[in-house]
Design a protein around this motif. Structure first.
Motif: not given
Length: 667
Positions: A87, A97-99
């Motif tokens: 993350i 969230v950006r993964v």
């Protein structure tokens, strides 16, 4: 003396491999299996045979496939789990969230709801907790995925997950088709010659070279392999640890027995000989290179000892009379590493101190000379993602700066402060100075606080790091695809350091260099002023000139707006200034938190006066050793006994008139 890391663009490991891309599926394997300290030697092994190995592989009609990235990550994952991504940031305000994916199966892992696990560092301990994936979608522009977990509904909750690693159970790995293998299953397999049943060696690595995978095989020490003349190799040649390359194609590796943990190969004539021919040439080249380097080093050592003798510092050589060979080499390396010109200048400055303006006095004097040289703005304006409403009348300056950035006219020098920056792999910074973030990866991933992703390929990046953190920062960049920067335009430089000197001055000794041990010189960082000396490296300055740079931004990692200050750049450019400086009202420690933009013309001017930085002495208490009547004695003072030789980047502004310095002050 500056020290450039192995990842500098001129010597980058990846660039020695013209046919191996860091963007392919095996990039994670490629990075993790070869430590940074081994990159140069590994490239010598690969360069000669790689083209011919490709010829062998491409001549075969049938190829095997290796699904690599996801399973290889288990070398760092807890037992029973597989790492599939990490993350990197928060997305929006709804808890998403950006993964960043590290898996060959992102659709399966990130778009299918169900149970996942998070690996986090909590109070210095690694913890794994279960989470439920509610939804996921790809974010192609960022090469990442946007995920939503059940129970994470706000941005504040999502921020607590930044830096966490996303895991799945190892038994949940997808079934592969016939002819496909996981790399981890291949590593450790025995390699056997099919015709003779001779045990050749063991697979230690697998590389995706673009067209076909390559097995890296470590030979057994007792096996006879024909050399280039068709004769068995000598006992001297048959040493344990010899590595060879085998293309992983079905015609060469027809049998892969996962149950027996062995594979049988039928190498075409000349393949094994090619490996040995390449390796023998590499050994010869390495011997010649080592001999030249030793000769060059001895020459440098003689010159460095002569310089120290002229400065009456012969006591530094006493350690050569004691200790083992390695200790003598350590002392020799340190002596050669001393920048004698800087040391001499620093000692002169503290012996005959001159009046120097403090940073605050400098800015006050600037305002008295020319009030219009200062632009007052609000905090919201300096964020790179500020909109026109927030910028108001300064929107044109912002646009001017962004145009210069996107056209590749500015380079960034990021000085990574040691204090509080390195913790585990997060490189944690001082949260008081960085209220919006707590890690270097987060800083580099935030478009509103650093250069925008789409601009980064055009921006050269130079990181100045301490010796203790430089390799960790290199690895951080490699593991994150250089945070979208062009890897050919990145340099990692060790900060400039100088010896610590005694503050006791008498007829027999003047500012005597202190020794940490008989074989180790006590040293300390020069400070921000040493950055200019590092930029004097020909391979950096010439490269920046070739790239058409017009400005260089030098900023501290502690600065709240570190990295690509487009508004300051636009302001500096519009005023045709040589220096632009970002100030924050109420920030009195400009030495630890600074952001300056220099024109390339001014940088070139400073390069001609590289021996003119101003130094001042900071009193310090330092334990050290001294030789007293042939015995080494440890001394632990109760009061300041030494000087740290320090130089500020602001001291270089003495070379610039006040009317060429413009400041931007925000509150």
């Amino acid at each position: 003396m500056q020290s450039t890391s192995p990842l500098c663009s001129s010597t980058s490991f990846f660039h020695s491999f013209p046919n191996i891309s860091i963007l392919n599926r095996c990039s994670q394997l490629f990075r993790r299996r070869l430590p940074l300290t081994c990159k140069g030697s590994a490239s010598l092994i690969l360069q000669l045979p790689l083209y011919h190995l490709h010829s062998f592989a491409h001549s075969q009609p049938s190829r095997r496939r290796v699904a690599s990235s996801e399973i290889l990550e288990t070398v760092e994952a807890p037992s029973g789990f597989v790492e599939i991504g990490y993350i990197s940031n928060v997305h929006g305000t709804e808890g998403e969230v950006r993964v960043k994916p590290i898996t060959d199966f992102p659709e399966l892992r990130f778009s299918t709801p169900g149970t996942r696990w998070l690996k986090q560092q909590v109070s210095g301990r690694e913890e794994i907790r279960e989470v439920d994936l509610e939804d996921g979608r790809e974010h192609p522009g960022r090469k990442s995925w946007i995920l939503k977990f059940i129970g994470i509904d706000t941005a504040d909750q999502a921020k607590l997950l930044i830096g966490s690693t996303l895991l799945v159970k190892e038994e949940d790995r997808p079934e592969l088709e016939e002819g496909e293998f996981y790399s981890r299953d291949l590593v450790g397999m025995s390699v056997i010659l099919k015709e003779t049943s001779q045990s050749l060696g063991t697979v230690v690595n697998v590389f995706d070279s673009g067209g076909a995978d390559l097995l890296h095989v470590m030979l057994n020490s007792s096996e006879d392999i024909l050399d280039t003349s068709g004769n068995p190799t000598s006992i001297e040649t048959r040493v344990s640890g010899r590595l060879i390359w085998i293309p992983f194609v079905e015609a060469i590796v027809p049998i892969v027995d996962l149950q027996r943990r062995e594979m049988k190969i039928t190498p075409p004539k000349g393949l094994l000989e090619l490996n040995f021919q390449s390796d023998e040439r590499s050994k010869k080249e390495r011997r010649q290179l080592e001999w030249k380097e030793r000769k060059k080093f001895q020459k440098c050592l003689v010159a460095a000892k002569k310089k120290l003798s002229e400065m009456e510092q012969e006591h530094v050589f006493d350690g050569f009379k004691f200790g083992e060979k390695d200790q003598g080499k350590l002392l020799a390396d340190q002596i050669v590493g001393i920048n004698s010109k800087l040391l001499q200048k620093a000692l002169q400055d503290i012996e005959i101190p001159t009046r120097r303006l403090t940073v605050n006095e400098l800015f006050d004097a600037s305002k008295l000379v020319k009030v219009q040289n200062t632009l007052g703005i609000s905090d919201r304006c300096v964020i790179s993602g500020a909109n026109e409403e927030e910028l108001g009348t300064h929107a044109n300056l912002q646009k001017n700066g962004l145009d210069l950035i996107s056209s590749g006219k500015i380079a960034i020098v990021l000085v990574v402060n040691d204090e509080g920056w390195y913790s585990n792999l997060g490189l944690v910074c001082d949260i008081a100075d960085h209220p919006a973030s707590s890690s270097l990866p987060d800083l580099l991933s935030d478009d509103r606080r650093f250069a925008k992703i789409e601009d980064r390929p055009y921006v050269p990046l130079i990181l100045v790091c301490s010796a203790s953190t430089i390799h960790s920062i290199e690895k951080l960049f490699v593991d994150n695809d250089y945070f979208a920067f062009d890897s050919e335009k990145i340099w990692f430089l060790k900060e400039e350091r100088l010896p610590v000197v005694s503050n006791v001055v008498d007829e027999q000794s003047k500012f005597k260099i202190l020794m940490k041990s008989p074989w180790e010189i006590l040293q300390s960082p020069v400070g921000s002023g040493g950055v200019i000396n590092l930029l004097s490296s020909p391979n950096i300055l010439e490269r920046l000139t070739e790239l058409g740079m017009e400005y260089v931004e030098i900023c501290s990692s502690n600065h709240r707006n570190a990295g690509m200050n487009s508004l300051l750049l636009g302001y500096t450019h519009s005023c045709s200034a040589n220096v632009g400086i970002q100030l924050h009202k109420g920030n009195g420690d400009f030495e630890k938190s600074f952001d300056l933009i220099f024109s390339m013309n001014f940088i070139r001017k400073l390069m001609k006066q590289i021996d003119k930085p101003q130094f001042y002495a900071i009193p310090k208490s330092n334990a050290h050793v001294e030789k007293v009547e042939k015995e080494w004695v440890e001394l632990s003072p109760s009061s300041p006994n030494s000087y740290q030789l320090y130089s500020s980047i602001f001291s270089w502004l003495d070379e610039c008139s006040f009317d060429e310095i413009f400041t931007m002050e925000n509150s």
